[in-house]
Design a protein around this motif. Sequence first.
Motif, PDB file in Angstrom:
ATOM      1  N   ARG A  20      41.939  45.710  51.044  1.00  0.00           N
ATOM      2  CA  ARG A  20      41.992  44.361  50.209  1.00  0.00           C
ATOM      3  C   ARG A  20      42.395  44.632  48.765  1.00  0.00           C
ATOM      4  O   ARG A  20      42.257  45.789  48.135  1.00  0.00           O
ATOM      5  CB  ARG A  20      40.378  43.942  50.152  1.00  0.00           C
ATOM      6  N   ARG A  44      35.718  37.749  55.272  1.00  0.00           N
ATOM      7  CA  ARG A  44      36.729  37.728  54.055  1.00  0.00           C
ATOM      8  C   ARG A  44      37.442  36.455  54.211  1.00  0.00           C
ATOM      9  O   ARG A  44      37.904  35.917  53.282  1.00  0.00           O
ATOM     10  CB  ARG A  44      37.672  38.827  54.481  1.00  0.00           C
ATOM     11  N   GLN A  81      35.868  33.511  52.098  1.00  0.00           N
ATOM     12  CA  GLN A  81      35.641  33.831  50.747  1.00  0.00           C
ATOM     13  C   GLN A  81      36.804  32.906  49.913  1.00  0.00           C
ATOM     14  O   GLN A  81      37.607  32.381  50.409  1.00  0.00           O
ATOM     15  CB  GLN A  81      35.887  35.121  50.306  1.00  0.00           C
ATOM     16  N   SER A  82      36.177  32.859  48.588  1.00  0.00           N
ATOM     17  CA  SER A  82      37.196  32.109  47.699  1.00  0.00           C
ATOM     18  C   SER A  82      38.456  32.665  47.439  1.00  0.00           C
ATOM     19  O   SER A  82      38.342  33.980  47.666  1.00  0.00           O
ATOM     20  CB  SER A  82      36.271  31.834  46.329  1.00  0.00           C
ATOM     21  N   ASN A  88      39.034  38.892  33.984  1.00  0.00           N
ATOM     22  CA  ASN A  88      38.326  40.068  33.749  1.00  0.00           C
ATOM     23  C   ASN A  88      38.249  40.722  32.599  1.00  0.00           C
ATOM     24  O   ASN A  88      37.182  41.490  32.254  1.00  0.00           O
ATOM     25  CB  ASN A  88      38.319  40.850  34.930  1.00  0.00           C
ATOM     26  N   SER A 138      39.682  33.743  44.530  1.00  0.00           N
ATOM     27  CA  SER A 138      39.475  34.845  43.798  1.00  0.00           C
ATOM     28  C   SER A 138      39.076  36.006  44.313  1.00  0.00           C
ATOM     29  O   SER A 138      38.924  37.077  43.749  1.00  0.00           O
ATOM     30  CB  SER A 138      38.669  34.432  42.430  1.00  0.00           C
ATOM     31  N   ASN A 139      38.299  35.864  45.400  1.00  0.00           N
ATOM     32  CA  ASN A 139      37.601  36.997  46.369  1.00  0.00           C
ATOM     33  C   ASN A 139      38.787  37.186  47.289  1.00  0.00           C
ATOM     34  O   ASN A 139      38.370  38.160  48.132  1.00  0.00           O
ATOM     35  CB  ASN A 139      36.123  36.598  46.781  1.00  0.00           C
ATOM     36  N   ARG A 140      39.860  36.741  47.402  1.00  0.00           N
ATOM     37  CA  ARG A 140      40.768  37.110  48.353  1.00  0.00           C
ATOM     38  C   ARG A 140      42.018  37.656  47.642  1.00  0.00           C
ATOM     39  O   ARG A 140      42.966  37.035  47.718  1.00  0.00           O
ATOM     40  CB  ARG A 140      41.089  36.156  49.188  1.00  0.00           C
ATOM     41  N   ARG A 158      39.969  43.100  42.880  1.00  0.00           N
ATOM     42  CA  ARG A 158      39.326  41.522  42.087  1.00  0.00           C
ATOM     43  C   ARG A 158      39.536  41.665  40.902  1.00  0.00           C
ATOM     44  O   ARG A 158      39.588  40.607  39.933  1.00  0.00           O
ATOM     45  CB  ARG A 158      37.861  41.599  42.714  1.00  0.00           C
ATOM     46  N   THR A 159      39.195  43.031  40.062  1.00  0.00           N
ATOM     47  CA  THR A 159      39.265  42.962  38.498  1.00  0.00           C
ATOM     48  C   THR A 159      40.563  43.000  38.229  1.00  0.00           C
ATOM     49  O   THR A 159      40.614  42.906  36.855  1.00  0.00           O
ATOM     50  CB  THR A 159      38.598  44.296  38.374  1.00  0.00           C
TER      51      THR A 159
END
Length: 187
Positions: A140, A52, A55-56, A149, A58-60, A143-144
């Motif tokens: 976490r 994790r 990760q980028s 999104n 947007s993915n954190r 993400r959406t």
Amino acid sequence: MGIDLTSGGRYVGHKTRTSAKTDNPYLQLLVRLYRFLARRTDSAFNQVVLRRLYQSRSNRPPMGLGRIVRYMKGKEDKICVLVGAVTDDVRLLKVPKLKICALRFTESARARILAAGGECLTFDQLALREPKGSNTVLLRGRRTARVANRFFGTPGATGSTTRPHVRSKGRKFERARGRRASRGFKV
């Protein structure tokens, strides 16, 4: 042609990061620390945290205090671990005493956690306290939850709630056929 799974497997040579792309020296040091812990301990926790950290942004995704409090109900003695930012939630009236480890805390979130008698930990402090990740709850963010999104998908398709990219939300913008029963049909 399919994939030769027996010889190559599903790994395609990209899509999965093996190191962080960031120039942030603090994040790079954390990657080195957790790479060591993932290698030298048999704990899956350290491997997940390491992945994790790669990760980028947007993915954190960040997580609000309200959601953290909801997930930590009945687990107040454990440490909440979030590879991302912790943000304040003004709708939350009372913050319980919590120990939270995250990459970043907003100013107001940190103030509220400390005022409640809780702790804001960094990942290097967590590595010293719980090197194997025991007594922790790994969370976490969604993400959406990003505004982007809302536009993913096909707007106008049956059963789709995707928003169309429209200049304005007025009467004259995408309100004709397919959007009003008086104009042919309504989806």
